[in-house]
Design a protein around this motif. Sequence first.
Motif, short mmCIF file in Angstrom:
data_model
loop_
_atom_site.label_atom_id
_atom_site.label_comp_id
_atom_site.label_asym_id
_atom_site.label_seq_id
_atom_site.Cartn_x
_atom_site.Cartn_y
_atom_site.Cartn_z
N ALA A 237 41.32 -81.52 -5.11
CA ALA A 237 42.75 -81.65 -4.80
C ALA A 237 43.40 -82.72 -5.69
O ALA A 237 44.53 -82.55 -6.14
CB ALA A 237 42.92 -82.01 -3.33
N GLY A 238 42.65 -83.77 -5.95
CA GLY A 238 43.18 -84.85 -6.79
C GLY A 238 43.48 -84.37 -8.20
O GLY A 238 44.50 -84.76 -8.79
N GLU A 239 42.62 -83.51 -8.73
CA GLU A 239 42.85 -82.95 -10.07
C GLU A 239 44.15 -82.14 -10.10
O GLU A 239 44.96 -82.27 -11.02
CB GLU A 239 41.68 -82.04 -10.48
CG GLU A 239 40.39 -82.79 -10.78
CD GLU A 239 40.58 -83.87 -11.85
OE1 GLU A 239 41.17 -83.55 -12.91
OE2 GLU A 239 40.17 -85.02 -11.60
N THR A 240 44.32 -81.31 -9.09
CA THR A 240 45.54 -80.50 -9.05
C THR A 240 46.77 -81.38 -8.93
O THR A 240 47.79 -81.15 -9.60
CB THR A 240 45.51 -79.52 -7.86
OG1 THR A 240 44.30 -78.78 -7.90
CG2 THR A 240 46.70 -78.56 -7.89
N MET A 241 46.67 -82.42 -8.11
CA MET A 241 47.86 -83.27 -7.91
C MET A 241 48.24 -84.01 -9.18
O MET A 241 49.41 -84.29 -9.40
CB MET A 241 47.65 -84.23 -6.72
CG MET A 241 47.73 -83.57 -5.36
SD MET A 241 49.10 -82.41 -5.13
CE MET A 241 50.51 -83.52 -5.24
N LYS A 242 47.25 -84.32 -10.02
CA LYS A 242 47.58 -84.92 -11.31
C LYS A 242 48.49 -83.99 -12.11
O LYS A 242 49.48 -84.40 -12.68
CB LYS A 242 46.30 -85.19 -12.12
CG LYS A 242 45.66 -86.54 -11.84
CD LYS A 242 44.53 -86.77 -12.83
CE LYS A 242 43.39 -87.53 -12.15
NZ LYS A 242 42.10 -87.31 -12.79
N GLU A 243 48.09 -82.74 -12.13
CA GLU A 243 48.89 -81.74 -12.86
C GLU A 243 50.27 -81.59 -12.25
O GLU A 243 51.27 -81.42 -12.96
CB GLU A 243 48.21 -80.36 -12.82
CG GLU A 243 47.03 -80.21 -13.74
CD GLU A 243 46.46 -78.80 -13.62
OE1 GLU A 243 47.20 -77.84 -13.92
OE2 GLU A 243 45.30 -78.67 -13.20
N VAL A 244 50.32 -81.63 -10.91
CA VAL A 244 51.60 -81.46 -10.23
C VAL A 244 52.53 -82.61 -10.58
O VAL A 244 53.70 -82.41 -10.93
CB VAL A 244 51.40 -81.37 -8.70
CG1 VAL A 244 52.73 -81.49 -7.96
CG2 VAL A 244 50.70 -80.07 -8.34
N ARG A 245 52.02 -83.82 -10.52
CA ARG A 245 52.87 -84.98 -10.81
C ARG A 245 53.36 -84.94 -12.25
O ARG A 245 54.52 -85.27 -12.53
CB ARG A 245 52.10 -86.28 -10.54
CG ARG A 245 51.90 -86.51 -9.06
CD ARG A 245 51.25 -87.86 -8.78
NE ARG A 245 50.42 -87.77 -7.58
CZ ARG A 245 49.10 -87.88 -7.56
NH1 ARG A 245 48.42 -88.14 -8.67
NH2 ARG A 245 48.44 -87.75 -6.42
N GLN A 246 52.48 -84.50 -13.14
CA GLN A 246 52.88 -84.38 -14.53
C GLN A 246 53.98 -83.32 -14.68
O GLN A 246 54.97 -83.54 -15.37
CB GLN A 246 51.66 -83.96 -15.35
CG GLN A 246 51.71 -84.37 -16.79
CD GLN A 246 50.30 -84.37 -17.38
OE1 GLN A 246 49.46 -83.53 -17.02
NE2 GLN A 246 50.02 -85.30 -18.27
N ALA A 247 53.78 -82.21 -14.00
CA ALA A 247 54.75 -81.11 -14.11
C ALA A 247 56.12 -81.53 -13.60
O ALA A 247 57.14 -81.18 -14.19
CB ALA A 247 54.24 -79.89 -13.35
N ILE A 248 56.14 -82.27 -12.49
CA ILE A 248 57.46 -82.66 -11.95
C ILE A 248 57.94 -83.99 -12.55
O ILE A 248 58.97 -84.52 -12.14
CB ILE A 248 57.46 -82.73 -10.41
CG1 ILE A 248 56.50 -83.79 -9.88
CG2 ILE A 248 57.11 -81.38 -9.79
CD1 ILE A 248 56.62 -84.02 -8.38
N LYS A 249 57.16 -84.51 -13.49
CA LYS A 249 57.55 -85.72 -14.21
C LYS A 249 57.76 -86.92 -13.28
O LYS A 249 58.76 -87.66 -13.39
CB LYS A 249 58.81 -85.46 -15.05
CG LYS A 249 58.62 -84.28 -16.01
CD LYS A 249 59.72 -84.23 -17.02
CE LYS A 249 59.38 -83.28 -18.17
NZ LYS A 249 58.89 -81.95 -17.72
N MET A 250 56.85 -87.08 -12.35
CA MET A 250 56.93 -88.26 -11.47
C MET A 250 55.57 -88.94 -11.40
O MET A 250 54.56 -88.31 -11.51
CB MET A 250 57.34 -87.82 -10.06
CG MET A 250 58.80 -87.46 -9.99
SD MET A 250 59.24 -86.87 -8.33
CE MET A 250 59.85 -88.38 -7.63
#
Length: 327
Positions: free
Chosen positions: A314-327
């Motif tokens: 889950a942590g790996e995915t959330m890294k990508e998510v934060r990057q995608a939403i630029k936060m």
Amino acid sequence: MKNKRIVSGMRPTGKLHLGHYHGVLDNWLELQHDYECFFFAADWHSLTTEYANTAEIRDNIHEMVLDWLAFGIDPEKSTIFQQSLVPQHAELNLILSMITPVSWLERNPTYKEMQENLTTKDLSTFGFLGYPVLMASDIILYKAARVPVGHDQLPHLEITREIARRFNFLYGEVFPEPAAYLTETPKLLGLDGRKMSKSYGNAIFLSESAEETRKKVMSMVTDVERPRRTDPGEPDRCVAFTLHLLYVPEEERAEIVEECRNARIGCVDCKKRLAQHVVDALAPFRAKREELAEQPGLVEEVLAAGSSKAMAEAGETMKEVRQAIKM
Ligand code: TRP
Ligand code: SF4
């Protein structure tokens, strides 16, 4: 070949019954050989309806997961975890809630239906409306390819796909759109002929004693158009016969059909035979469950280990998510 990922959750309602066995657990058991599986106790989802009544949730998780393990859901093969031990579910839920139109949630048929049927509970909460958003988070957090669910969950899965699509449209391609994994299982009825459910009080639990199981099978509704022993019966109208289809070997079953239609067997004798088959089929499960129940801390250890494995993914995915939403 374990190249595809499966995610599925169950709300912890306590001990599981035959309705969970046929259609859900038997499915999971198959899938864990061929897929990388994540199975979890959806305890936050329980809060959507049980927020005023949380005392039993922990116990319910314990009983449910013990049933999973006794059934053969294997922590060596699958990641077995508890939703609330993986906070990324909540983080992703928050982000997805920002991009999910309220209209998608309000038109969800399950939402309307439960609002109407569960009148003893106040379900006019933000969290209950957002049930499908949390479910979407559960699924796409692991980039699941497929989700084994029952037909009743298909509207939720459709919302999951819509949310994933919307995220990808807004922020770039991060999430695959998960597909349902449906299997055709005969509809399992409870003792009274309604859908088997703990809340209807018509369920046969996997873990109950042979004696209790027998008593319950004997109390099953049969063919209501066969009031007397001397009347011919029709298995297709008989509630008990839905269990024959699962537990009585084909040859013996054909014999019973014949005898029932010619009034050569009575329902009491017929159900006695059925009960024996059900009891025999569940015996190994019951023995295994008793053995596992004697290992203190087993369930909690499985959940802790599984949850930390899940959290790493889950942590790996959330890294990508934060990057995608630029936060
Ligand atoms: N809503 C599911 C049910 O009631 C439970 C669930 C929660 C679930 N999150 C999930 C199922 C994710 C599959 C995938 O049965
Ligand atoms: Fe059902 Fe068996 Fe009775 Fe026929 S004899 S109605 S199959 S219980």
